[in-house]
Motif scaffolding. Structure first.
Motif, PDB file in Angstrom:
ATOM      1  N   MET A 257     -67.929 -23.740  44.649  1.00 62.05           N
ATOM      2  CA  MET A 257     -66.645 -23.426  45.261  1.00 62.05           C
ATOM      3  C   MET A 257     -65.523 -23.353  44.233  1.00 62.05           C
ATOM      4  SD  MET A 257     -65.690 -26.991  47.222  1.00 62.05           S
ATOM      5  CE  MET A 257     -67.245 -27.072  48.105  1.00 62.05           C
ATOM      6  N   HIS A 258     -65.873 -23.320  42.951  1.00 60.88           N
ATOM      7  CA  HIS A 258     -64.860 -23.176  41.914  1.00 60.88           C
ATOM      8  C   HIS A 258     -64.207 -21.803  42.019  1.00 60.88           C
ATOM      9  CE1 HIS A 258     -63.222 -23.031  37.754  1.00 60.88           C
ATOM     10  NE2 HIS A 258     -63.079 -24.335  37.946  1.00 60.88           N
ATOM     11  N   TRP A 259     -62.969 -21.704  41.528  1.00 66.57           N
ATOM     12  CA  TRP A 259     -62.236 -20.445  41.675  1.00 66.57           C
ATOM     13  C   TRP A 259     -62.926 -19.273  40.973  1.00 66.57           C
ATOM     14  CZ3 TRP A 259     -60.252 -17.271  37.933  1.00 66.57           C
ATOM     15  CH2 TRP A 259     -60.152 -17.787  36.627  1.00 66.57           C
ATOM     16  N   THR A 260     -63.709 -19.557  39.939  1.00 67.85           N
ATOM     17  CA  THR A 260     -64.419 -18.472  39.261  1.00 67.85           C
ATOM     18  C   THR A 260     -65.443 -17.805  40.172  1.00 67.85           C
ATOM     19  OG1 THR A 260     -65.944 -20.119  38.339  1.00 67.85           O
ATOM     20  CG2 THR A 260     -64.091 -19.446  36.952  1.00 67.85           C
ATOM     21  N   GLN A 261     -66.016 -18.577  41.090  1.00 62.79           N
ATOM     22  CA  GLN A 261     -66.956 -17.996  42.058  1.00 62.79           C
ATOM     23  C   GLN A 261     -66.227 -17.081  43.033  1.00 62.79           C
ATOM     24  OE1 GLN A 261     -70.246 -18.444  41.649  1.00 62.79           O
ATOM     25  NE2 GLN A 261     -69.696 -19.690  39.868  1.00 62.79           N
ATOM     26  N   SER A 262     -65.023 -17.469  43.417  1.00 60.24           N
ATOM     27  CA  SER A 262     -64.210 -16.613  44.281  1.00 60.24           C
ATOM     28  C   SER A 262     -63.839 -15.320  43.564  1.00 60.24           C
ATOM     29  CB  SER A 262     -62.939 -17.354  44.711  1.00 60.24           C
ATOM     30  OG  SER A 262     -63.245 -18.505  45.473  1.00 60.24           O
ATOM     31  N   ALA A 263     -63.502 -15.445  42.270  1.00 56.34           N
ATOM     32  CA  ALA A 263     -63.170 -14.260  41.487  1.00 56.34           C
ATOM     33  C   ALA A 263     -64.370 -13.322  41.376  1.00 56.34           C
ATOM     34  CB  ALA A 263     -62.689 -14.672  40.096  1.00 56.34           C
ATOM     35  N   THR A 264     -65.560 -13.896  41.221  1.00 60.26           N
ATOM     36  CA  THR A 264     -66.769 -13.068  41.148  1.00 60.26           C
ATOM     37  C   THR A 264     -66.993 -12.308  42.454  1.00 60.26           C
ATOM     38  OG1 THR A 264     -67.796 -14.611  39.587  1.00 60.26           O
ATOM     39  CG2 THR A 264     -69.257 -13.095  40.742  1.00 60.26           C
ATOM     40  N   LEU A 265     -66.733 -12.958  43.576  1.00 57.51           N
ATOM     41  CA  LEU A 265     -66.860 -12.280  44.871  1.00 57.51           C
ATOM     42  C   LEU A 265     -65.895 -11.100  44.957  1.00 57.51           C
ATOM     43  CD1 LEU A 265     -67.226 -15.243  47.409  1.00 57.51           C
ATOM     44  CD2 LEU A 265     -68.990 -13.604  46.753  1.00 57.51           C
ATOM     45  N   ILE A 266     -64.673 -11.285  44.460  1.00 59.20           N
ATOM     46  CA  ILE A 266     -63.693 -10.196  44.473  1.00 59.20           C
ATOM     47  C   ILE A 266     -64.187  -9.037  43.622  1.00 59.20           C
ATOM     48  CG2 ILE A 266     -61.380  -9.521  43.718  1.00 59.20           C
ATOM     49  CD1 ILE A 266     -60.374 -12.229  44.585  1.00 59.20           C
ATOM     50  N   VAL A 267     -64.731  -9.349  42.448  1.00 59.45           N
ATOM     51  CA  VAL A 267     -65.266  -8.302  41.566  1.00 59.45           C
ATOM     52  C   VAL A 267     -66.388  -7.543  42.271  1.00 59.45           C
ATOM     53  CG1 VAL A 267     -66.527  -7.872  39.428  1.00 59.45           C
ATOM     54  CG2 VAL A 267     -64.599  -9.455  39.429  1.00 59.45           C
ATOM     55  N   MET A 268     -67.260  -8.257  42.967  1.00 61.66           N
ATOM     56  CA  MET A 268     -68.353  -7.611  43.702  1.00 61.66           C
ATOM     57  C   MET A 268     -67.807  -6.632  44.739  1.00 61.66           C
ATOM     58  SD  MET A 268     -70.929 -10.810  44.395  1.00 61.66           S
ATOM     59  CE  MET A 268     -71.814 -11.633  43.071  1.00 61.66           C
ATOM     60  N   VAL A 269     -66.777  -7.056  45.467  1.00 65.71           N
ATOM     61  CA  VAL A 269     -66.194  -6.201  46.504  1.00 65.71           C
ATOM     62  C   VAL A 269     -65.545  -4.973  45.878  1.00 65.71           C
ATOM     63  CG1 VAL A 269     -64.419  -6.073  48.289  1.00 65.71           C
ATOM     64  CG2 VAL A 269     -65.869  -8.097  48.132  1.00 65.71           C
ATOM     65  N   VAL A 270     -64.847  -5.169  44.768  1.00 67.33           N
ATOM     66  CA  VAL A 270     -64.191  -4.041  44.095  1.00 67.33           C
ATOM     67  C   VAL A 270     -65.226  -3.037  43.592  1.00 67.33           C
ATOM     68  CG1 VAL A 270     -62.824  -3.380  42.076  1.00 67.33           C
ATOM     69  CG2 VAL A 270     -62.140  -5.350  43.465  1.00 67.33           C
ATOM     70  N   ILE A 271     -66.304  -3.527  42.996  1.00 64.45           N
ATOM     71  CA  ILE A 271     -67.354  -2.631  42.502  1.00 64.45           C
ATOM     72  C   ILE A 271     -68.015  -1.887  43.665  1.00 64.45           C
ATOM     73  CG2 ILE A 271     -69.655  -2.571  41.441  1.00 64.45           C
ATOM     74  CD1 ILE A 271     -68.741  -4.789  39.574  1.00 64.45           C
ATOM     75  N   GLY A 272     -68.293  -2.605  44.746  1.00 62.18           N
ATOM     76  CA  GLY A 272     -68.939  -1.966  45.889  1.00 62.18           C
ATOM     77  C   GLY A 272     -68.034  -0.999  46.620  1.00 62.18           C
ATOM     78  N   GLY A 273     -66.763  -1.382  46.778  1.00 66.41           N
ATOM     79  CA  GLY A 273     -65.810  -0.516  47.469  1.00 66.41           C
ATOM     80  C   GLY A 273     -64.981  -1.279  48.485  1.00 66.41           C
ATOM     81  N   LEU A 274     -63.697  -1.439  48.202  1.00 60.66           N
ATOM     82  CA  LEU A 274     -62.793  -2.122  49.120  1.00 60.66           C
ATOM     83  C   LEU A 274     -62.685  -1.353  50.435  1.00 60.66           C
ATOM     84  CD1 LEU A 274     -59.802  -3.265  46.879  1.00 60.66           C
ATOM     85  CD2 LEU A 274     -61.108  -4.729  48.414  1.00 60.66           C
ATOM     86  N   GLY A 275     -62.893  -2.053  51.532  1.00 58.20           N
ATOM     87  CA  GLY A 275     -62.756  -1.414  52.829  1.00 58.20           C
ATOM     88  C   GLY A 275     -63.864  -0.446  53.161  1.00 58.20           C
ATOM     89  N   ARG A 276     -64.952  -0.480  52.408  1.00 59.40           N
ATOM     90  CA  ARG A 276     -66.098   0.382  52.683  1.00 59.40           C
ATOM     91  C   ARG A 276     -67.139  -0.398  53.471  1.00 59.40           C
ATOM     92  NH1 ARG A 276     -65.217   5.862  51.849  1.00 59.40           N
ATOM     93  NH2 ARG A 276     -63.525   5.970  50.350  1.00 59.40           N
ATOM     94  N   ARG A 277     -67.851   0.300  54.318  1.00 54.57           N
ATOM     95  CA  ARG A 277     -68.819  -0.323  55.216  1.00 54.57           C
ATOM     96  C   ARG A 277     -69.822  -1.190  54.471  1.00 54.57           C
ATOM     97  NH1 ARG A 277     -73.123   3.167  58.869  1.00 54.57           N
ATOM     98  NH2 ARG A 277     -74.034   1.427  60.045  1.00 54.57           N
ATOM     99  N   TRP A 278     -70.358  -0.676  53.374  1.00 57.85           N
ATOM    100  CA  TRP A 278     -71.364  -1.407  52.605  1.00 57.85           C
ATOM    101  C   TRP A 278     -70.834  -1.840  51.246  1.00 57.85           C
ATOM    102  CZ3 TRP A 278     -75.026  -2.926  55.623  1.00 57.85           C
ATOM    103  CH2 TRP A 278     -75.380  -2.137  56.719  1.00 57.85           C
ATOM    104  N   GLY A 279     -69.513  -1.890  51.105  1.00 59.54           N
ATOM    105  CA  GLY A 279     -68.921  -2.243  49.833  1.00 59.54           C
ATOM    106  C   GLY A 279     -69.320  -3.623  49.332  1.00 59.54           C
ATOM    107  N   GLY A 280     -69.173  -4.639  50.188  1.00 60.05           N
ATOM    108  CA  GLY A 280     -69.513  -5.995  49.791  1.00 60.05           C
ATOM    109  C   GLY A 280     -70.981  -6.179  49.450  1.00 60.05           C
ATOM    110  N   PRO A 281     -71.902  -5.818  50.353  1.00 60.31           N
ATOM    111  CA  PRO A 281     -73.328  -5.966  50.053  1.00 60.31           C
ATOM    112  C   PRO A 281     -73.780  -5.165  48.838  1.00 60.31           C
ATOM    113  CG  PRO A 281     -73.016  -5.717  52.412  1.00 60.31           C
ATOM    114  CD  PRO A 281     -71.685  -5.457  51.771  1.00 60.31           C
ATOM    115  N   LEU A 282     -73.293  -3.926  48.697  1.00 54.11           N
ATOM    116  CA  LEU A 282     -73.706  -3.109  47.561  1.00 54.11           C
ATOM    117  C   LEU A 282     -73.204  -3.704  46.251  1.00 54.11           C
ATOM    118  CD1 LEU A 282     -75.020  -0.587  46.395  1.00 54.11           C
ATOM    119  CD2 LEU A 282     -72.904   0.660  46.837  1.00 54.11           C
ATOM    120  N   GLY A 283     -71.946  -4.130  46.239  1.00 48.89           N
ATOM    121  CA  GLY A 283     -71.398  -4.737  45.033  1.00 48.89           C
ATOM    122  C   GLY A 283     -72.131  -6.004  44.641  1.00 48.89           C
TER     123      GLY A 283
END
Length: 338
Positions: A257-283
């Motif tokens: 639950m460290h903030w770096t893990q939260s930052a990694t989740l954000i990076v995953m979402v950005v790579i996958g696609g913000l607001g995209r149907r499969w953005g989070g899972p793909l990232g």
């Protein structure tokens, strides 16, 4: 709902949209492929990857829950991993108390994480912009240090579960394939529900708030209540992801639950696609698979992942899940500016 403003960037360009049947056929084909993976992996002597793919599925669920509030709701929360930690430690506490049912633990984890999200969201959503980002970060770090101080549950060293929670119904949770299929079913159902939620009146209103909050207030929408509801739902789903991780790994540490893990989740979402149907899972899938491959071949695996993020920002700003990402790759090959 015609008055709800919509973001034109979230709508595919004419001629770029996939056929309607493809939106059903591809997820179904992927689900079938994932379902048959364990026996194939076992036959090839690759049992380790059953647990790895299960982890990818769980992290994909967490990334999708963050995309639900960040991509569709415009709430950039830098503390989402805190809810995963709360869900994981709910499993630890219940296990230590003698509770053996996995389903009961997972439901409790969602409830506790939802309660934490309700308290944190009620305060955080009274701020905007960078202040919202920083206050969610502050709350997550508070949770981190609280669990570091809990010596009865391992403190900074973490806590090892004595045994996996029981699934019941004749299902053996100790069997990797069985737990894999249960996790796959849960992830599929929750992802389907989130997809339906984003297309509902609630989801459309949430997107309208993201695009033009002032106009939505003028139209009479309860902006604060809608945002808080989305925040709590995302927190509950993240709590479920944390509980599934704890169940599969048999170990929980405050570091999750460290903030770096939260930052990694954000990076995953950005790579996958913000607001995209499969953005989070793909990232999440791209990030974790590349991380695993690069760790096996080099000690400097952070650099290629950083380059991936830079390339995504430059040539696929809408994420890999967007058809625009494919156009960006063509422009990169042609040497033109996107």
């Amino acid at each position: 709902m015609s008055d709800v403003p919509m973001n034109s960037a979230a709508v595919a360009a004419p001629g770029a949209a996939a056929p309607r049947w493809l939106g059903v056929a591809l997820p179904l084909a992927l689900l079938i492929a994932l379902a048959v993976f364990p026996p194939i992996a076992s036959a090839m002597g690759l049992d380790f990857y059953i647990g790895f793919v299960r982890r990818v599925l769980v992290v994909a669920l967490a990334a999708a829950s963050l995309n639900f509030i960040m991509g569709f709701g415009g709430m950039v929360a830098l503390g989402h991993a805190g809810f995963m930690g709360v869900g994981a430690y709910a499993v630890v506490v219940l296990s230590d108390a003698g509770v053996g049912s996995a389903w009961g633990m997972w439901a409790a984890a969602m409830g506790v994480a939802a309660l934490a999200a309700l308290v944190i969201g009620a305060v955080s959503l009274r701020t905007k912009g960078v202040y919202f980002i920083m206050i969610t970060l502050a709350f997550a770090q508070m949770l981190y240090y609280v669990f570091v101080s809990l010596r009865s549950y391992g403190g900074d060293d973490g806590y090892t579960l004595m045994a996996r929670p029981a699934l019941g119904g004749g299902l053996n949770s100790a069997d990797e394939s069985t737990l894999y299929w249960v996790v796959l079913a849960l992830v599929a159902v929750v992802l389907w529900w989130m997809d339906r939620a984003t297309k509902s009146r609630f989801g459309v209103a949430l997107a309208g708030i993201r695009d033009n909050e002032t106009r939505m207030r003028a139209l009479g929408y309860p902006v604060y209540a809608l945002q808080l509801t989305a925040f709590v739902l995302a927190g509950a789903i993240a709590g479920l992801a944390g509980a599934l991780l704890a169940t599969g790994n048999g170990f929980v540490s405050p570091s999750m639950m460290h903030w770096t893990q939260s930052a990694t989740l954000i990076v995953m979402v950005v790579i996958g696609g913000l607001g995209r149907r499969w953005g989070g899972p793909l990232g999440a899938a791209v990030w974790l698979v590349l991380e695993e491959v690069l760790k096996l071949n080099t000690h400097y695996w952070h650099m290629p992942l950083g380059l991936l993020l830079i390339a995504t920002a430059l040539y696929a700003p809408q994420g890999l899940a967007a058809w625009g990402g494919l156009r960006g790759l063509r422009q990169l090959r042609e040497g033109s500016k996107p």
